[in-house]
Structures are given as structure tokens and as C-alpha cells.
Design a protein around this motif. Structure first.
Motif, PDB file in Angstrom:
ATOM      1  N   GLU A   1     -10.545  -7.826 -23.736  1.00 27.03           N
ATOM      2  CA  GLU A   1     -10.922  -6.856 -22.710  1.00 27.03           C
ATOM      3  C   GLU A   1     -10.013  -6.979 -21.489  1.00 27.03           C
ATOM      4  N   SER A   2      -9.703  -8.216 -21.104  1.00 31.06           N
ATOM      5  CA  SER A   2      -8.808  -8.425 -19.957  1.00 31.06           C
ATOM      6  C   SER A   2      -7.400  -7.928 -20.268  1.00 31.06           C
ATOM      7  N   SER A   3      -6.951  -8.133 -21.518  1.00 32.61           N
ATOM      8  CA  SER A   3      -5.594  -7.699 -21.877  1.00 32.61           C
ATOM      9  C   SER A   3      -5.476  -6.183 -21.808  1.00 32.61           C
ATOM     10  N   ARG A   4      -6.539  -5.475 -22.149  1.00 31.11           N
ATOM     11  CA  ARG A   4      -6.499  -4.005 -22.068  1.00 31.11           C
ATOM     12  C   ARG A   4      -6.422  -3.546 -20.617  1.00 31.11           C
ATOM     13  N   ARG A   5      -7.100  -4.285 -19.736  1.00 35.42           N
ATOM     14  CA  ARG A   5      -6.985  -3.950 -18.307  1.00 35.42           C
ATOM     15  C   ARG A   5      -5.573  -4.256 -17.806  1.00 35.42           C
ATOM     16  N   LEU A   6      -4.987  -5.347 -18.319  1.00 38.69           N
ATOM     17  CA  LEU A   6      -3.612  -5.705 -17.936  1.00 38.69           C
ATOM     18  C   LEU A   6      -2.629  -4.622 -18.378  1.00 38.69           C
ATOM     19  N   GLN A   7      -2.798  -4.129 -19.597  1.00 35.75           N
ATOM     20  CA  GLN A   7      -1.898  -3.097 -20.128  1.00 35.75           C
ATOM     21  C   GLN A   7      -2.015  -1.791 -19.345  1.00 35.75           C
ATOM     22  N   ALA A   8      -3.183  -1.561 -18.748  1.00 31.02           N
ATOM     23  CA  ALA A   8      -3.397  -0.313 -18.005  1.00 31.02           C
ATOM     24  C   ALA A   8      -2.707  -0.322 -16.647  1.00 31.02           C
ATOM     25  N   LEU A   9      -2.286  -1.501 -16.192  1.00 32.23           N
ATOM     26  CA  LEU A   9      -1.603  -1.592 -14.898  1.00 32.23           C
ATOM     27  C   LEU A   9      -0.195  -1.023 -14.996  1.00 32.23           C
ATOM     28  N   SER A  10       0.365  -0.705 -13.849  1.00 32.34           N
ATOM     29  CA  SER A  10       1.758  -0.268 -13.816  1.00 32.34           C
ATOM     30  C   SER A  10       2.671  -1.456 -14.079  1.00 32.34           C
ATOM     31  N   SER A  11       3.902  -1.175 -14.446  1.00 27.57           N
ATOM     32  CA  SER A  11       4.876  -2.239 -14.702  1.00 27.57           C
ATOM     33  C   SER A  11       5.065  -3.105 -13.462  1.00 27.57           C
ATOM     34  N   GLN A  12       5.096  -2.470 -12.286  1.00 25.36           N
ATOM     35  CA  GLN A  12       5.285  -3.219 -11.038  1.00 25.36           C
ATOM     36  C   GLN A  12       4.124  -4.181 -10.787  1.00 25.36           C
ATOM     37  N   ASP A  13       2.892  -3.736 -11.078  1.00 25.73           N
ATOM     38  CA  ASP A  13       1.726  -4.600 -10.859  1.00 25.73           C
ATOM     39  C   ASP A  13       1.728  -5.788 -11.823  1.00 25.73           C
ATOM     40  N   ARG A  14       2.154  -5.564 -13.075  1.00 22.65           N
ATOM     41  CA  ARG A  14       2.244  -6.681 -14.027  1.00 22.65           C
ATOM     42  C   ARG A  14       3.319  -7.668 -13.589  1.00 22.65           C
ATOM     43  N   ASN A  15       4.425  -7.155 -13.092  1.00 20.05           N
ATOM     44  CA  ASN A  15       5.488  -8.030 -12.587  1.00 20.05           C
ATOM     45  C   ASN A  15       4.982  -8.880 -11.429  1.00 20.05           C
ATOM     46  N   LYS A  16       4.191  -8.257 -10.554  1.00 21.42           N
ATOM     47  CA  LYS A  16       3.675  -8.985  -9.385  1.00 21.42           C
ATOM     48  C   LYS A  16       2.778 -10.144  -9.807  1.00 21.42           C
ATOM     49  N   ILE A  17       2.019  -9.960 -10.860  1.00 23.49           N
ATOM     50  CA  ILE A  17       1.165 -11.054 -11.345  1.00 23.49           C
ATOM     51  C   ILE A  17       2.028 -12.250 -11.740  1.00 23.49           C
ATOM     52  N   LEU A  18       3.115 -11.987 -12.455  1.00 22.12           N
ATOM     53  CA  LEU A  18       4.007 -13.088 -12.853  1.00 22.12           C
ATOM     54  C   LEU A  18       4.611 -13.773 -11.636  1.00 22.12           C
ATOM     55  N   LEU A  19       5.041 -13.002 -10.656  1.00 22.47           N
ATOM     56  CA  LEU A  19       5.633 -13.588  -9.446  1.00 22.47           C
ATOM     57  C   LEU A  19       4.593 -14.406  -8.680  1.00 22.47           C
ATOM     58  N   ASP A  20       3.350 -13.928  -8.662  1.00 21.10           N
ATOM     59  CA  ASP A  20       2.269 -14.676  -7.996  1.00 21.10           C
ATOM     60  C   ASP A  20       1.987 -15.992  -8.726  1.00 21.10           C
ATOM     61  N   VAL A  21       2.057 -15.967 -10.061  1.00 21.56           N
ATOM     62  CA  VAL A  21       1.857 -17.194 -10.836  1.00 21.56           C
ATOM     63  C   VAL A  21       2.967 -18.200 -10.520  1.00 21.56           C
ATOM     64  N   ALA A  22       4.215 -17.716 -10.439  1.00 23.48           N
ATOM     65  CA  ALA A  22       5.339 -18.606 -10.125  1.00 23.48           C
ATOM     66  C   ALA A  22       5.149 -19.241  -8.750  1.00 23.48           C
ATOM     67  N   ASP A  23       4.758 -18.432  -7.776  1.00 22.66           N
ATOM     68  CA  ASP A  23       4.531 -18.965  -6.422  1.00 22.66           C
ATOM     69  C   ASP A  23       3.389 -19.974  -6.411  1.00 22.66           C
ATOM     70  N   ALA A  24       2.331 -19.689  -7.156  1.00 21.97           N
ATOM     71  CA  ALA A  24       1.170 -20.591  -7.192  1.00 21.97           C
ATOM     72  C   ALA A  24       1.536 -21.938  -7.800  1.00 21.97           C
ATOM     73  N   LEU A  25       2.378 -21.938  -8.826  1.00 26.77           N
ATOM     74  CA  LEU A  25       2.804 -23.209  -9.429  1.00 26.77           C
ATOM     75  C   LEU A  25       3.554 -24.060  -8.420  1.00 26.77           C
ATOM     76  N   GLU A  26       4.480 -23.455  -7.698  1.00 25.50           N
ATOM     77  CA  GLU A  26       5.256 -24.224  -6.703  1.00 25.50           C
ATOM     78  C   GLU A  26       4.362 -24.698  -5.561  1.00 25.50           C
ATOM     79  N   ALA A  27       3.403 -23.871  -5.169  1.00 25.18           N
ATOM     80  CA  ALA A  27       2.506 -24.251  -4.074  1.00 25.18           C
ATOM     81  C   ALA A  27       1.600 -25.417  -4.457  1.00 25.18           C
ATOM     82  N   ASN A  28       1.314 -25.556  -5.758  1.00 22.61           N
ATOM     83  CA  ASN A  28       0.415 -26.616  -6.222  1.00 22.61           C
ATOM     84  C   ASN A  28       1.160 -27.723  -6.974  1.00 22.61           C
ATOM     85  N   GLU A  29       2.464 -27.827  -6.760  1.00 26.77           N
ATOM     86  CA  GLU A  29       3.276 -28.784  -7.513  1.00 26.77           C
ATOM     87  C   GLU A  29       2.773 -30.224  -7.345  1.00 26.77           C
TER      88      GLU A  29
END
Length: 721
Positions: A310-338
Motif C-alpha cells: 500500500e505504501s509503495s503505491r502511494r510512493l509511485q503516485a508521487l511526482s519524480s521530484q518528490d521521490r527524489n526528495k525522499i532519497l535526498l532526505d534519507v541521505a541527509d538523515a544518515l549523515e546527521a545520525n552518523e
């Protein structure tokens, strides 16, 4: 995520079982006999060995066994056959008398128990009872005294209903009386003899919410009458015997609510009784206080998989830019919690060292300095790649105004099972987000803390519009068998780890499996090779990261290099780096090194096999015979020889004058990888985003109908994209 209080439940199980003194084991007919009615000697042998182990540990064991009627029927059928004339065999065959079957089968069954126990230096005793016996108080008193005397002498009492003289109408029909089958007899004896634990051995793993053959059925680990009594759907009764699971549950509930804990588990697994002793979560536990131990809102595998979809279907419904932002947010979160991630990872490494785990495993477990930053950068590379979802791969005009498009689409829900490497969790999760897939992750217990913190950091960075349930973390290995049955909600399994893990997964599921069982990578050094280049390639392939699946495990050398000195140069460099060498028959004699037990061996450490071959054709044959179709390399200046090698070696990756270590998703420019596949269907080699996609067909029309193919004029014309 599955509740952490599972751990406390396991502790309670161990505390519950470890101090029990009297164990009563009931062995079902389906456990004692095979499908053809003959005795299952292997299972009986494993059962007797476990009983011996329990006895050696000081436990008193009582057995209730079924199987006599079925065994007797099989033997009497054979006897009737050999004593029949040809004309007799043409007549309708009358069913054998069940009581005669019981008499013949009981003799054979006990003879086998006695023989097996004698081999283990254990004495057993036969006790046959009938329903009417228990109506006599004197009998019950004498029964208790006899059993106590046998147990004091370390003798194993083996009970069975005396079907041969029972007053029941027929052993399989009459269910009246004090007990009605051997399951209820076992429960009755557990009460009469004051057993501390009753174990009912069946042909399935335990009690399921529905028929075990139904993939939607889930194993119930703890039976809670108030919850499960109305929810369970029973399947067919046992293929043999009287009861099946319905009878076992009825007996278990009666015993449990009378104060005797009961476990229903599989008698097919060779160590299940010992696992019960150790408190492992096998089978189904029945206990009068079970409702007090219920896990706090435990989320099952099916619920996790459905939530991920169900979550993956919501993810697919997002725009390409919004999906990209999720990945960038994950990258930032990893560095912030290193810092926090490294603290948890160091705890895992210390625990692994104290547990004496292999160095290669600890090496894969550790997040080395700079690793988090490297992972974050890899995720940013993924975010900057072209959006892989919904790409038009092909466009055809079927008819005027009727256009067909083939587009890329996520697979659905992935189950990734991996060992040791917590960095794999990050790569896999980022690839799942990039490809629009839902994900269930099961990491190794040695990386428990690392996986938990990485999962928390990543899912926290996923917005509520998608939901953190996009990525589920499975924390108990006991959930894996159930997950592997969910072929209706999980679309692909990718195991990453030892060959044992991958092989076990492949044999345990109907879900497609993508992966490789071994990484037996070869480097062949041809007679035309530049030796200096060969030395660099060989050393890098072996020494750069010996624990990797793309590290060289076998070095093949052309025979001419023995006389030219090239072989000695290669070997000298490997020895200087501390590589332990093993050889094939020719290399052993030439280099005076120990012989390898097998060429098909993945060292995952500073060791490798060396062999001398006649030429490139012999090298290719060796690779095909002993390799794993992962990654193989030739070092050669003769391009004709190299081309023969590149064309004919049937591996996922074949290299010329380059280290096998290049076989990696990031190095291939895929951004990351979920693993390396040696399968020949779907994806092969390093599996990046493209390997996690399938295709869909989109048809755009303007009211066309088929009408027996008279409604349109087909053009079937490619449209330039």
C-alpha cells in the motif's frame, strides 16, 4: 516492526521448559510412518536420539506412540498378497480387520523401538491400555506405581491403546469413552502421571490459522483460547490415524487448562524436541496463562507485506521530484545520525568478537570510517539518475488511433534476507525507494543493533504521505518460514549471504528467488599475459576485500608460465600479502602446497586455490565444472584468446585484464545494488534499479472494439519515441 517483547517471551519459554522433570511425548501416526504405510526409520531414529539426550540430561520421558494399525495393515496386505492365487486377486478385496492390523503392527512397532533404543543404550517398556481400564481406580493407582518404578530405573515407558482387544467398534470409528484417540490418551496420561510438559508431534510445524497448505494461513506460536478458538479453520484430518489437528488441539486445550503446558510441533524436524527444551519458538504453545503472555500488538508477515504494498503505491503516485526528495532526505538523515549509527554498529562488532564469530563475518559487519558518508553519496547518485518508473520502453500503433505502450513498472513487494552487512540495508532500502517497490528486510542477528538504527533513521525520513511501513524490518528468524509462503503478497525474494542461506531459501518458497549461492570467482592468467599486469589484477582480486562475493577464490595459470617463472612471481606476491594457498593436483606437486579438498569452495578470507591448466579451453572447462557463474576474468595480451574466453565462459560477469572486484553495482554505475544474481531469468550480474522493475502495457484508444477482428484495420507500426 515485530514487537521487541518477543525476546522476553523466549526467555519465559526457556524458563518454563528448562526445569520440567517429566516430559510426555506423543508421536502421531503420520510421524511414525511414511506415505506408503512403511515405517519412517529416519524420523524414528532422530526421535529416539532426542529422547536419549533428554534422559541423559536427567529428564524423565514417557512416550505415547501411534502407528500400529497402519503398520499392521501394510504388513497384512503384503501377507494376503503373497498367499493369494491369481483368481483370488481378481476378486474384490475386503478391508482388513482393524484389530488384527493393530495386533500385528504393535508387535513390529515395539520391536523397532526396542532395537533403536538398544543401540543408544536405553531400555524401553511397552504398556498397552484400553478405555475401560481407566474406569478402575485400582488400575489407575497401579499404573502410576509401575510407571514411577520404570522412570526410577531410567526406562522409557511406551504407551499405546490396545486396539487389538479394545471394545470400540473399530479403531478409526468410535470416539466415545474416557479417551478416544492417542492424542486424548496422551492428555489423560499427562494428568494421571503428573507430567510437567506434553509435546504432541505432528506432520506439520504446529497449529495454523487455516489449512497449512493455504498460503494465507499463519503459524500460531501461542494459542490463546479467547482469540483463536473462533478464528481457526481446520483442514482435512490426518492421512492416517484417527485425529489430525482437530484432535490435537482438543487434547492440548484440555491438558493446558488442567495445568499442563502443551507444545504441538513437527516430528519431521530432527531437533524439534531439543529446541523445545532450549525455549526456541517452535510449534504452538498451549498454557493456562498464555493470555497473560500475549505479545504487544505483534505485526505478522502478511500484514507487513500488505502495508508495504500500500505504501509503495502511494510512493509511485508521487511526482519524480518528490521521490527524489525522499532519497535526498534519507541521505541527509544518515549523515546527521552518523555518530549514533557508529555507536550501535560498534556494539554489534564487540558482541560478535566476544561470541567468537568468524573474522570474515566481523569484517562484513563493521561500518568502517567514512562508510556512512559513502552510503549517503551513493543515495544522492541514485536520486540524480533518470526516473526509472513509467518509462516508455516501446510504442506501437496497433491501428489508426490505437496506440500501445510498454512501460517500466515496480515489481511490487521485495523480501531481502541478508547476513552480516548493515550497509546492505541502506543500499537495498534506497534502491527500493528509487524503484517504487515495497520492502521487507531480514538482517542477520549479529547486526541487530545496526539494522535497527539504520531502519529507524531511513523510515523516519519517509514522509507520512507515503508512510514508514514502505520498509518493514523483520526481527525474528522464526518469521521467515511464514514469509516464504506469502507468494500472493511478496513478489521477489533476494537472499544475500552464505551459499547455505541462499540454497535453503530457494528450496523453501514458491516465490521467485534472485541471487547467487556461491561466489567462486576465477582469474585465469594466460601464457600471453603481461606478468606485471597479472600480478596487480590477481592481488587486487584476492586481497582488496577477501570477504566479498566477487573476490578471487581460484587462480588458474597456463602451464607455460611454470617454466617461464611467471607462476612463481604470482605465488610469491600472494604469499607476501599473507594469502594461504591450496592447490589442485598439478599445482600441489609444483608448488609443494596442501591439496584443496574441492575446487568448488568459497574461502571469503585470505586464502585461495591454485591450479595449472593446459590452455584457455582447459581454463573454461574448469570454470564451467567448478565455478558458480558469478565473475571470472582472463589476463591475456592475445586478444583472440581473450575473445574466446569472453564469449564462451557462461558467467554473469566476464572480464578481460580487470579485477573481479569491479563486479559491483556502484562500480558499474548502477548507483547501488541489492545483490549479484547468477540466475538466467529476469536479471543477471549486479542488480540495480533496472533489476527491480517489470513492465506494463498501456493501450490508448478512442472507442475501438474487436468485433471478431472486423472492427479495426491493424497497422502494427513502430512509433519513433
Amino acid at each position: 516492526m515485530i514487537s521487541d517483547c518477543c525476546f522476553h517471551f523466549f526467555i519465559k519459554r526457556f524458563a518454563l521448559f528448562a526445569y520440567f522433570e517429566i516430559w510426555l511425548l506423543k508421536v502421531g501416526t503420520a510421524v511414525v510412518t511414511r506415505a506408503d504405510g512403511r515405517l519412517a526409520l529416519g524420523r524414528l531414529g532422530a526421535l529416539c536420539e532426542q529422547i536419549k539426550d533428554l534422559s541423559s540430561l536427567g529428564y524423565e520421558v514417557i512416550v505415547v506412540t501411534s502407528g500400529a494399525v497402519g503398520l499392521g495393515r501394510q504388513r497384512l496386505k503384503y501377507r494376503r498378497f503373497v498367499n493369494s492365487s491369481f483368481s483370488d486377486l481378481q476378486k474384490p478385496q475386503v478391508d482388513l480387520d482393524g484389530k488384527a492390523c493393530a495386533a500385528v503392527g504393535q508387535n513390529s512397532l515395539m520391536a523397532l523401538y526396542d532395537t533403536m533404543f538398544s543401540q543408544l543404550d536405553v531400555t524401553s517398556a511397552q504398556l498397552l491400555v484400553t478405555d475401560r481400564d481407566f474406569k478402575n481406580k485400582d488400575f489407575r493407582k497401579q499404573l502410576d506405581e509401575t510407571v514411577q518404578s520404570l522412570l526410577a530405573l531410567r526406562v522409557i515407558p511406551i504407551f499405546n491403546e490396545n486396539d487389538a482387544v479394545s471394545t470400540r467398534k473399530a479403531p478409526y470409528e468410535d470416539s466415545s469413552g474416557i479417551f478416544w484417540d492417542n492424542d486424548s490418551l496422551a492428555a489423560l496420561l499427562a494428568l494421571e502421571l503428573k507430567a510437567d510438559l506434553l509435546v504432541l508431534l505432528s506432520d506439520v510445524e504446529g497449529l495454523y490459522s487455516g489449512p497449512p497448505s493455504d498460503p494465507r494461513s499463519k503459524l500460531i506460536h501461542t494459542y490463546i483460547k479467547e482469540i483463536h478458538q473462533s478464528e481457526i479453520t481446520f483442514g482435512d484430518k490426518s492421512r492416517v490415524g484417527r485425529g489430525g489437528m482437530t484432535a490435537k488441539v482438543k487434547a492440548a486445550v484440555n491438558a493446558a487448562y488442567a495445568g499442563i503446558p502443551v507444545v504441538i510441533t513437527s516430528g519431521y524436524a530432527p531437533e524439534n524436541i531439543i529446541k523445545v527444551l532450549q525455549g526456541e519458538r517452535v510449534g504452538t504453545l498451549f498454557h493456562q496463562d498464555a493470555h497473560l503472555w500475549a505479545l504487544d500488538k505483534e505485526v505478522g508477515g502478511r500484514e507487513m507485506a500488505v502495508a508495504a504494498r500500500e505504501s509503495s503505491r502511494r510512493l509511485q503516485a508521487l511526482s519524480s521530484q518528490d521521490r527524489n526528495k525522499i532519497l535526498l532526505d534519507v541521505a541527509d538523515a544518515l549523515e546527521a545520525n552518523e555518530k549514533l549509527i557508529n555507536i550501535e554498529n560498534e556494539s554489534d562488532v564487540v558482541a560478535a568478537q566476544e561470541a567468537g564469530l568468524e573474522k570474515s563475518l566481523i569484517s562484513r559487519l563493521a561500518l568502517k570510517p567514512g562508510k556512512i558518508k559513502s552510503l549517503a553519496n551513493t543515495i544522492r547518485v541514485l536520486a540524480n539518475m533518470d526516473d526509472p518508473i513509467g518509462c516508455i520502453l516501446k510504442r506501437n500503433e496497433l491501428a489508426d488511433g490505437l496506440v500501445l505502450e510498454k512501460t517500466s513498472s515496480p515489481l511490487g513487494v521485495l523480501l531481502i534476507i541478508f547476513e552480516s552487512r548493515p550497509d546492505a540495508l541502506v543500499q537495498i532500502a534506497s534502491l527500493a525507494i528509487r524503484s517504487g517497490n515495497g520492502l521487507l528486510l531480514k538482517g542477520g542477528k549479529e547486526a541487530k543493533r545496526s539494522n535497527a538504527i539504520l531502519h529507524k533513521v531511513i523510515t523516519t525520513a519517509i514522509p507520512d504521505t507515503v508512510g514508514g511501513k514502505l520498509i518493514g524490518l523483520v526481527t525474528s528468524i522464526d518469521e521467515i518460514p511464514d514469509l516464504l509462503k506469502l507468494d500472493d503478497v511478496i513478489d521477489l525474494v533476494i537472499p544475500r549471504g552464505s551459499s547455505k542461506l541462499v540454497s535453503k531459501i530457494k528450496s523453501s518458497t514458491k516465490i521467485p528467488v534472485l541471487g547467487h549461492a556461491d561466489g567462486i570467482c576465477h582469474v585465469y592468467v594466460d601464457k600471453s599475459a603481461n606478468i606485471e599486469m597479472a600480478k596487480r589484477v590477481v592481488l587486487d582480486a584476492k586481497v582488496d576485500y577477501p570477504a566479498a562475493c566477487n573476490a578471487m577464490e581460484t587462480l588458474l595459470v597456463h602451464q607455460d608460465l611454470v617454466h617461464s617463472g611467471g607462476l612463481n612471481e604470482l605465488i610469491a606476491d600472494l604469499r607476501t600479502e599473507g594469502v594461504t594457498l591450496f592447490g589442485g593436483q598439478r599445482a600441489c606437486k609444483e608448488l609443494n602446497i596442501p591439496e584443496a579438498h574441492t575446487f568448488h569452495h568459497e574461502y571469503n578470507s585470505m586464502a585461495c586455490t591454485v591450479e595449472i591448466v593446459d590452455d584457455e579451453h582447459a581454463a573454461i572447462d574448469h570454470i564451467h565444472q567448478h565455478g558458480s557463474a558469478h565473475t571470472d576474468c582472463i589476463v591475456a595480451e592475445d586478444h583472440d584468446v581473450a575473445e574466446v574466453f569472453l564469449r564462451q565462459v557462461d558467467s554473469a560477469a566476464v572480464f578481460h585484464n580487470a579485477s573481479t572486484r569491479f563486479c559491483d553495482g556502484a562500480r558499474f554505475g548502477l548507483g547501488a545494488e541489492v545483490g549479484i544474481s547468477t540466475s538466467r531469468i529476469h536479471a543477471r550480474g549486479p542488480v540495480g534499479v533496472e533489476g527491480l522493475l517489470t513492465t506494463r502495457w498501456i493501450l490508448r484508444g478512442c472507442g475501438q472494439v474487436v468485433n471478431a477482428d472486423q472492427g479495426v484495420i491493424y497497422t502494427h507500426k513502430d512509433i519513433t519515441m
